[in-house]
Scaffold this motif. Structure first.
Motif, PDB file in Angstrom:
ATOM      1  N   ARG A  15       0.821  -1.211   0.000  1.00  0.00           N
ATOM      2  CA  ARG A  15       0.000   0.000   0.000  1.00  0.00           C
ATOM      3  C   ARG A  15       0.853   1.257   0.000  1.00  0.00           C
ATOM      4  NH1 ARG A  15      -5.212  -1.390   3.653  1.00  0.00           N
ATOM      5  NH2 ARG A  15      -5.498  -3.451   2.816  1.00  0.00           N
ATOM      6  N   LYS A  16       2.122   1.137   0.268  1.00  0.00           N
ATOM      7  CA  LYS A  16       2.986   2.305   0.328  1.00  0.00           C
ATOM      8  C   LYS A  16       3.079   3.002  -1.019  1.00  0.00           C
ATOM      9  CE  LYS A  16       5.726   0.635   4.131  1.00  0.00           C
ATOM     10  NZ  LYS A  16       7.052   0.243   4.597  1.00  0.00           N
ATOM     11  N   ALA A  17       3.073   2.264  -2.096  1.00  0.00           N
ATOM     12  CA  ALA A  17       3.200   2.870  -3.419  1.00  0.00           C
ATOM     13  C   ALA A  17       1.942   3.616  -3.817  1.00  0.00           C
ATOM     14  CB  ALA A  17       3.511   1.797  -4.452  1.00  0.00           C
ATOM     15  N   GLU A  33     -10.928  19.397   2.989  1.00  0.00           N
ATOM     16  CA  GLU A  33     -10.956  18.815   1.656  1.00  0.00           C
ATOM     17  C   GLU A  33     -10.959  17.289   1.660  1.00  0.00           C
ATOM     18  OE1 GLU A  33      -7.857  20.332  -0.795  1.00  0.00           O
ATOM     19  OE2 GLU A  33      -8.033  22.328   0.036  1.00  0.00           O
ATOM     20  N   PHE A  34     -10.915  16.666   2.836  1.00  0.00           N
ATOM     21  CA  PHE A  34     -10.767  15.222   2.915  1.00  0.00           C
ATOM     22  C   PHE A  34     -11.907  14.571   3.688  1.00  0.00           C
ATOM     23  CE2 PHE A  34      -6.546  16.703   2.037  1.00  0.00           C
ATOM     24  CZ  PHE A  34      -6.035  15.750   1.176  1.00  0.00           C
ATOM     25  N   MET A  35     -12.161  13.279   3.382  1.00  0.00           N
ATOM     26  CA  MET A  35     -13.150  12.474   4.096  1.00  0.00           C
ATOM     27  C   MET A  35     -12.450  11.289   4.735  1.00  0.00           C
ATOM     28  SD  MET A  35     -16.531  12.254   1.697  1.00  0.00           S
ATOM     29  CE  MET A  35     -15.760  11.612   0.226  1.00  0.00           C
ATOM     30  N   THR A  36     -12.947  10.874   5.893  1.00  0.00           N
ATOM     31  CA  THR A  36     -12.430   9.670   6.535  1.00  0.00           C
ATOM     32  C   THR A  36     -12.907   8.447   5.764  1.00  0.00           C
ATOM     33  OG1 THR A  36     -14.336   9.405   7.976  1.00  0.00           O
ATOM     34  CG2 THR A  36     -12.525  10.783   8.799  1.00  0.00           C
ATOM     35  N   ILE A  37     -12.414   7.293   6.153  1.00  0.00           N
ATOM     36  CA  ILE A  37     -12.847   6.055   5.513  1.00  0.00           C
ATOM     37  C   ILE A  37     -14.335   5.833   5.766  1.00  0.00           C
ATOM     38  CG2 ILE A  37     -12.636   3.541   5.626  1.00  0.00           C
ATOM     39  CD1 ILE A  37      -9.662   3.915   5.768  1.00  0.00           C
ATOM     40  N   TRP A  50     -14.966  -2.720   2.202  1.00  0.00           N
ATOM     41  CA  TRP A  50     -14.838  -2.566   0.752  1.00  0.00           C
ATOM     42  C   TRP A  50     -13.838  -1.451   0.449  1.00  0.00           C
ATOM     43  CZ3 TRP A  50     -15.020   1.002  -3.060  1.00  0.00           C
ATOM     44  CH2 TRP A  50     -15.081   0.534  -4.366  1.00  0.00           C
ATOM     45  N   ILE A  51     -13.919  -0.369   1.199  1.00  0.00           N
ATOM     46  CA  ILE A  51     -12.990   0.744   0.999  1.00  0.00           C
ATOM     47  C   ILE A  51     -11.561   0.275   1.213  1.00  0.00           C
ATOM     48  CG2 ILE A  51     -12.251   3.000   1.872  1.00  0.00           C
ATOM     49  CD1 ILE A  51     -14.813   3.242   0.357  1.00  0.00           C
ATOM     50  N   TYR A  52     -11.317  -0.433   2.316  1.00  0.00           N
ATOM     51  CA  TYR A  52      -9.960  -0.924   2.588  1.00  0.00           C
ATOM     52  C   TYR A  52      -9.469  -1.865   1.497  1.00  0.00           C
ATOM     53  CZ  TYR A  52      -9.798   0.905   7.363  1.00  0.00           C
ATOM     54  OH  TYR A  52      -9.758   1.722   8.451  1.00  0.00           O
ATOM     55  N   ARG A  53     -10.336  -2.751   1.018  1.00  0.00           N
ATOM     56  CA  ARG A  53      -9.926  -3.755   0.030  1.00  0.00           C
ATOM     57  C   ARG A  53      -9.829  -3.213  -1.385  1.00  0.00           C
ATOM     58  NH1 ARG A  53     -13.951  -7.028   2.313  1.00  0.00           N
ATOM     59  NH2 ARG A  53     -15.167  -6.603   0.457  1.00  0.00           N
ATOM     60  N   LEU A  60      -9.373   5.068  -6.540  1.00  0.00           N
ATOM     61  CA  LEU A  60      -9.391   6.105  -5.509  1.00  0.00           C
ATOM     62  C   LEU A  60      -8.014   6.149  -4.838  1.00  0.00           C
ATOM     63  CD1 LEU A  60     -12.845   5.456  -3.843  1.00  0.00           C
ATOM     64  CD2 LEU A  60     -12.186   7.423  -5.219  1.00  0.00           C
ATOM     65  N   THR A  61      -7.469   7.335  -4.681  1.00  0.00           N
ATOM     66  CA  THR A  61      -6.148   7.480  -4.079  1.00  0.00           C
ATOM     67  C   THR A  61      -6.278   7.792  -2.596  1.00  0.00           C
ATOM     68  OG1 THR A  61      -5.312   8.358  -6.148  1.00  0.00           O
ATOM     69  CG2 THR A  61      -3.973   8.743  -4.192  1.00  0.00           C
ATOM     70  N   PRO A  62      -5.796   6.905  -1.721  1.00  0.00           N
ATOM     71  CA  PRO A  62      -5.816   7.207  -0.288  1.00  0.00           C
ATOM     72  C   PRO A  62      -4.630   8.079   0.095  1.00  0.00           C
ATOM     73  CG  PRO A  62      -5.025   4.990  -0.626  1.00  0.00           C
ATOM     74  CD  PRO A  62      -5.374   5.539  -1.979  1.00  0.00           C
ATOM     75  N   TYR A  63      -4.854   8.999   1.010  1.00  0.00           N
ATOM     76  CA  TYR A  63      -3.800   9.862   1.529  1.00  0.00           C
ATOM     77  C   TYR A  63      -3.563   9.488   2.983  1.00  0.00           C
ATOM     78  CZ  TYR A  63      -4.451  12.686  -2.630  1.00  0.00           C
ATOM     79  OH  TYR A  63      -4.529  13.112  -3.920  1.00  0.00           O
TER      80      TYR A  63
END
Length: 90
Positions: A15-17, A33-37, A50-53, A60-63
């Motif tokens: 997930r680091k990449a 500007e951001f939403m939690t999971i 589903w979001i995690y997987r 979708l790009t996680p920050y």
């Protein structure tokens, strides 16, 4: 009896990449500007698992805010909305 240890290791993705790490100073400037999971899952009407997987596989790009296991993962609101528009049939 066969064990699944080797199989599960092969299917894990790094997930680091796919994540971008944000510094605390940047977080203070961009917190609206951001939403939690959980917020993202409710907005998309899917489960948090589903979001995690599937979020990174779906585009979708996680920050990540901070580093390590306690990092806060967020999604940019504008990117989530653009992703929704992209998913609609034309």
């Amino acid at each position: 009896m066969r064990t699944m240890v080797g199989a599960t290791r092969r299917h894990r993705r790094s997930r680091k990449a796919a994540t971008k790490i944000i510094t605390p100073d940047t977080w203070r400037k961009m917190s609206g500007e951001f939403m939690t999971i959980q917020e993202t899952a409710e907005y998309l009407n899917v489960s948090t698992s589903w979001i995690y997987r599937n979020a990174t596989r779906s585009g979708l790009t996680p920050y990540r805010f901070a580093a390590g296991t306690n990092a806060k993962i967020r999604f940019r609101v504008s990117e989530v909305e653009a992703w929704i528009r992209q998913q609609r049939p034309h």
